[in-house]
Scaffold this active site. Structure first.
Site, PDB file in Angstrom:
ATOM      1  CG  LEU A   1       3.263 -64.944  44.728  1.00 31.13           C
ATOM      2  CD1 LEU A   1       4.611 -65.362  44.359  1.00 31.13           C
ATOM      3  CD2 LEU A   1       2.587 -64.954  43.197  1.00 31.13           C
ATOM      4  N   PRO A   2      -0.460 -66.946  46.288  1.00 32.41           N
ATOM      5  CG  PRO A   2      -1.832 -67.689  44.458  1.00 32.41           C
ATOM      6  CD  PRO A   2      -0.430 -67.134  44.800  1.00 32.41           C
TER       7      PRO A   2
ATOM      8  CB  THR B   1      -0.210 -66.532  54.869  1.00 33.37           C
ATOM      9  OG1 THR B   1      -0.530 -65.291  54.891  1.00 33.37           O
ATOM     10  CG2 THR B   1       0.010 -67.328  55.997  1.00 33.37           C
TER      11      THR B   1
ATOM     12  CE  LYS C   1      -1.816 -64.025  57.201  1.00 31.72           C
ATOM     13  NZ  LYS C   1      -3.257 -63.164  57.559  1.00 31.72           N
TER      14      LYS C   1
ATOM     15  CE  LYS D   1      -2.123 -70.199  52.483  1.00 30.65           C
ATOM     16  NZ  LYS D   1      -1.600 -68.906  52.037  1.00 30.65           N
TER      17      LYS D   1
HETATM   18  P1  NAD Z   1      -5.283 -64.138  45.063  1.00 28.44           P
HETATM   19  O1  NAD Z   1      -5.321 -65.418  44.469  1.00 28.44           O
HETATM   20  O2  NAD Z   1      -6.523 -63.082  44.914  1.00 28.44           O
HETATM   21  O3  NAD Z   1      -4.015 -63.355  44.467  1.00 28.44           O
HETATM   22  C1  NAD Z   1      -2.757 -64.115  43.892  1.00 28.44           C
HETATM   23  C2  NAD Z   1      -2.333 -63.517  42.729  1.00 28.44           C
HETATM   24  O4  NAD Z   1      -1.104 -64.277  42.502  1.00 28.44           O
HETATM   25  C3  NAD Z   1      -3.207 -63.782  41.780  1.00 28.44           C
HETATM   26  O5  NAD Z   1      -3.504 -62.757  40.675  1.00 28.44           O
HETATM   27  C4  NAD Z   1      -2.440 -65.042  40.558  1.00 28.44           C
HETATM   28  O6  NAD Z   1      -2.884 -64.961  39.046  1.00 28.44           O
HETATM   29  C5  NAD Z   1      -1.077 -64.613  41.068  1.00 28.44           C
HETATM   30  N1  NAD Z   1      -0.390 -65.768  40.893  1.00 28.44           N
HETATM   31  C6  NAD Z   1      -0.301 -67.048  40.875  1.00 28.44           C
HETATM   32  N2  NAD Z   1       0.543 -67.878  40.389  1.00 28.44           N
HETATM   33  C7  NAD Z   1       1.469 -67.004  39.978  1.00 28.44           C
HETATM   34  C8  NAD Z   1       2.745 -67.140  39.508  1.00 28.44           C
HETATM   35  N3  NAD Z   1       3.215 -68.454  39.247  1.00 28.44           N
HETATM   36  N4  NAD Z   1       3.531 -65.987  39.077  1.00 28.44           N
HETATM   37  C9  NAD Z   1       2.762 -64.744  39.081  1.00 28.44           C
HETATM   38  N5  NAD Z   1       1.642 -64.554  39.558  1.00 28.44           N
HETATM   39  C10 NAD Z   1       0.975 -65.806  40.007  1.00 28.44           C
HETATM   40  O7  NAD Z   1      -4.895 -64.174  46.320  1.00 28.44           O
HETATM   41  P2  NAD Z   1      -5.037 -63.253  47.882  1.00 28.44           P
HETATM   42  O8  NAD Z   1      -6.078 -63.366  48.358  1.00 28.44           O
HETATM   43  O9  NAD Z   1      -4.507 -61.904  47.274  1.00 28.44           O
HETATM   44  O10 NAD Z   1      -3.706 -63.905  48.973  1.00 28.44           O
HETATM   45  C11 NAD Z   1      -2.403 -63.477  48.397  1.00 28.44           C
HETATM   46  C12 NAD Z   1      -1.688 -63.977  49.804  1.00 28.44           C
HETATM   47  O11 NAD Z   1      -2.047 -63.194  50.778  1.00 28.44           O
HETATM   48  C13 NAD Z   1      -1.930 -65.487  50.336  1.00 28.44           C
HETATM   49  O12 NAD Z   1      -0.766 -66.104  50.710  1.00 28.44           O
HETATM   50  C14 NAD Z   1      -2.810 -65.270  51.227  1.00 28.44           C
HETATM   51  O13 NAD Z   1      -2.922 -66.290  52.121  1.00 28.44           O
HETATM   52  C15 NAD Z   1      -2.254 -63.914  51.667  1.00 28.44           C
HETATM   53  N6  NAD Z   1      -3.474 -63.099  52.296  1.00 28.44           N
HETATM   54  C16 NAD Z   1      -4.559 -63.084  52.048  1.00 28.44           C
HETATM   55  C17 NAD Z   1      -5.583 -62.221  52.594  1.00 28.44           C
HETATM   56  C18 NAD Z   1      -7.066 -62.072  51.976  1.00 28.44           C
HETATM   57  O14 NAD Z   1      -8.036 -61.517  52.691  1.00 28.44           O
HETATM   58  N7  NAD Z   1      -7.477 -62.397  50.799  1.00 28.44           N
HETATM   59  C19 NAD Z   1      -5.501 -61.674  53.998  1.00 28.44           C
HETATM   60  C20 NAD Z   1      -4.198 -61.663  54.459  1.00 28.44           C
HETATM   61  C21 NAD Z   1      -3.091 -62.588  53.739  1.00 28.44           C
END
Ligand code: NAD
Length: 298
Positions: A66-67, A96, A172, A241
């Site tokens: 989750l974000p 993260t 991380k 963040k």
């Molecule tokens: P994203 O925004 O693409 O995906 C997050 C998902 O969570 C979305 O589909 C959103 O609809 C869902 N969501 C939000 N609120 C919600 C709720 N209350 N209930 C259910 N679902 C909900 O984000 P991402 O890029 O996939 O990143 C997710 C996590 O992974 C973050 O913590 C980020 O820091 C970490 N991360 C991302 C990357 C990257 O390259 N994108 C790499 C490593 C780590």
């Protein structure tokens, strides 16, 4: 019968992870706030739960990706949160969120008899699709061992950082401080080189054959900045963040971060001038404006 698991947050990172778990033979129940994200998983073979609580009453093991820290707290501990499910035994946080979220969430989960593991990931969307992410696990050693084969379907480099919740999350944050610093300072250097008349593609070739090589020169510039596609898949809001959370840990533990403070300022600027949803590689465009340089052939 396939092992059943739950997965909440099937966006840029979670979606491809679910695909890899399905391909490895897991039966996956998903839940996400966005219908389009859920539909993509259903098309790949997943089933759906209407809420975290409902999902946690269907399966014993739940992964979340989750974000933000606030969303993780809500999904884990809110009124329709995982903690209220009747079947859940293990909660694994791939997001993260930092130790300041994972520790209190794990304590509340523990009071309900649920074991928590930190398992934040690195390697970007490309790594999530390829199943090559680095996974930084912390929490009880035996539970890590039990779930390791599943985590290896997500990332081929699963590191056990330690037995305390929060250690994987801190690891991380340290990683992302380095990657956020590399992207910001490489953008600064390239803006200066362009202003002096050096071709940006040539600069990246030189860095990659020299000691300035880093994750921005090796991946982000060639794939998303030199191409002007700005689509590496990690957004500016998430980058700010992570750097902010890292600096908060440093302040709490009394560790100076001179360069890290500059990195936080650079990402605060990118966030202030743009949108959280901007791809993180857009920071180069902010430096182009600040330095008053034109990208060659733009
Ligand atoms: P994203 O925004 O693409 O995906 C997050 C998902 O969570 C979305 O589909 C959103 O609809 C869902 N969501 C939000 N609120 C919600 C709720 N209350 N209930 C259910 N679902 C909900 O984000 P991402 O890029 O996939 O990143 C997710 C996590 O992974 C973050 O913590 C980020 O820091 C970490 N991360 C991302 C990357 C990257 O390259 N994108 C790499 C490593 C780590």
């Amino acid at each position: 019968m396939a092992t059943e698991i739950g997965f909440i947050g099937v966006g840029n990172m979670g979606g491809p992870m679910v695909n890899n778990l399905l391909a490895a033979g897991y039966a996956v129940v998903v839940c996400d706030a966005q219908q389009s994200a859920v539909e993509a998983c259903v098309n790949a073979g997943a089933t759906v739960a209407a809420s975290p609580k409902e999902l946690a009453s269907m399966v014993e093991t739940v992964l979340v990706c989750l974000p933000t820290p606030d969303i993780v707290r809500e999904v884990a501990l809110g009124s329709k949160g995982l903690v209220h499910g009747s079947k859940i035994k293990t909660y694994i946080d791939l997001s993260t969120t930092g130790p300041r979220t994972s520790i209190p969430v794990a304590e509340a989960m523990s009071e309900a008899g649920i074991v928590s593991l930190d398992a934040p990931v690195s390697g970007g969307v490309a790594g999530a699709i390829a199943g090559t992410l680095a996974v930084m696990v912390s929490g009880p050693h035996n539970d890590h061992g039990h779930h390791r084969p599943m985590l290896e379907k997500i990332g081929k480099n699963v590191f056990y950082v330690g037995d305390k919740i929060g250690m994987g999350q801190l690891m991380k944050l340290l990683n992302n401080l380095l990657s956020g610093t590399a992207l910001a300072v490489t953008s600064e250097a390239v803006a200066l080189g362009i202003k002096a008349g050096i071709d940006p593609a040539l600069m990246i070739d030189v860095f990659n054959a020299s000691s300035g090589r880093n994750t921005a020169t090796e991946a982000k510039f060639p794939n998303a900045i030199l191409t002007r596609s700005f689509d590496i898949g990690f957004n500016t809001g998430l980058m700010f963040k992570d750097v902010r959370l890292c600096l908060e840990e440093a302040e709490a533990l009394g560790v100076p971060m001179f360069v890290g403070s500059g990195t936080r300022q650079a990402w605060a600027y990118a966030l202030g001038k743009g949108e959280p949803a901007d791809d993180s590689t857009v920071i180069m465009q902010h430096y182009e404006k600040l330095a008053a340089v034109e990208w060659p052939n733009d």
